[in-house]
Design an enzyme around this catalytic site. Structure first.
Site, short mmCIF file in Angstrom:
data_model
loop_
_atom_site.label_atom_id
_atom_site.label_comp_id
_atom_site.label_asym_id
_atom_site.label_seq_id
_atom_site.Cartn_x
_atom_site.Cartn_y
_atom_site.Cartn_z
N SER A 112 0.83 -1.19 0.00
CA SER A 112 0.00 0.00 0.00
C SER A 112 0.88 1.26 0.00
CB SER A 112 -0.96 -0.05 1.20
OG SER A 112 -1.98 0.90 1.08
N ASP A 233 -10.07 -4.70 -5.32
CA ASP A 233 -9.31 -3.87 -4.38
C ASP A 233 -9.82 -2.44 -4.45
OD1 ASP A 233 -7.47 -2.42 -2.92
OD2 ASP A 233 -5.71 -3.42 -3.77
N HIS A 261 -7.40 -5.58 -0.32
CA HIS A 261 -6.19 -4.76 -0.39
C HIS A 261 -5.02 -5.33 0.41
CE1 HIS A 261 -4.10 -1.05 -1.29
NE2 HIS A 261 -3.91 -0.77 -0.01
#
Length: 280
Positions: A112, A233, A261
């Site tokens: 991320s 996602d 995610h």
């Protein structure tokens, strides 16, 4: 003091400074192997987020794990409001840890916003061997000609909720990131990381996460780069993975069966297989 004693004292001082720095970021080194994997955590997460990957990886690689300021067991003085007002401050943390451990040719593994930090680090530390990106996004906002997944108004509303009701924000975001296809217990686990993190520091990093655009550096990452793209996602849609595959000079896109995610939580075996296949 004689000239002969200076190098010894300098060496001792350097060792002390390095030790303090490693304690500041709660750095842990484990595993065996000639290659070193350096893990860059996602927003609000400590190094414990990698717990489903590290046992197997540690049998083949040396692993370096640490905590961002405000997470896990990082010390309070790890955070500098001025330096960490941009993602570059987090890049400097990683570079400093690598220097303290005298690491060369490492493989960065980022999730991320940690993937964005890894991309920035790859530009400033060209001796990297390769980069692994889990659910990455160089820019989360939709713009003309680019689909990042979020409208400006949506991000403003999410950050406003974060200011007004941090616990409510943490619960909402963790559920969205894990996704409805995965067990609710994983959302609770992610929520636990958010709630344990320093709220003020996490708020600041969340703003950086959503408002920083690292697309300009993407073409300058000249090392093999694995892009792990998940299904459904909400934070990093398929269009983002395709964008990175087009613009990373040595980008390799792997579309996973995993949804949400956080594949290192929801699909650790698939994530491990993809990483190991990439590393060969």
């Amino acid at each position: 003091m004689t000239p002969a004693s200076k190098p010894e004292n300098n060496s001792a001082l350097t060792s002390t400074v390095n030790s303090q720095l490693l304690q500041r970021y709660n750095v842990h080194v484990q595993g065996e192997g000639e290659q070193t994997l350096f893990f860059c955590n996602g927003l609000g997460c400590s190094q414990e987020i990698w717990q489903y990957l590290t046992p197997r990886l540690s049998t083949r690689y040396q692993l370096v794990l640490f905590d961002y300021p405000g997470t896990g067991n990082a010390q309070p003085d790890a955070y500098d409001a001025h330096r960490h007002s941009t993602l570059q401050g987090y890049v400097e943390d990683i570079v400093a840890i690598c220097q303290a451990l005298d690491l060369q040719r490492i493989i960065l593994v980022g999730h991320s916003v940690g993937a964005g930090i890894a991309l920035l680090t790859a530009v400033h530390a060209p001796t990297l061997a390769s980069v692994v990106l889990l659910a990455p996004s160089p820019c989360y906002l939709n713009e003309p000609g680019y689909y990042g997944g979020f409208e400006q108004a949506d991000v403003d509303q999410l950050l406003s909720l974060m200011e007004q009701d941090y616990d409510g924000w943490a619960s909402l975001l963790s559920s969205l990131l894990i996704g409805s296809q995965n067990p609710a217990t994983l959302g609770e686990q992610l929520n636990g990381f958010f709630c344990q993190a320093d709220h003020l520091i996490t708020k600041n990093l969340a703003r950086l996460t959503f408002y920083t655009d690292v697309r300009p550096v993407v073409p300058s990452v000249h090392v093999p780069t694995l892009i792990l793209q998940c299904q459904q996602d909400v934070a990093a849609p398929e269009e983002v993975g395709a964008y990175l595959a087009r613009h990373l000079p040595q980008g390799i896109l792997v579309s996973m069966q995993a949804t949400g995610h956080c594949p290192h939580l929801s699909a650790p075996l698939e994530t491990l297989a993809a990483i190991e296949a990439f590393l060969g």
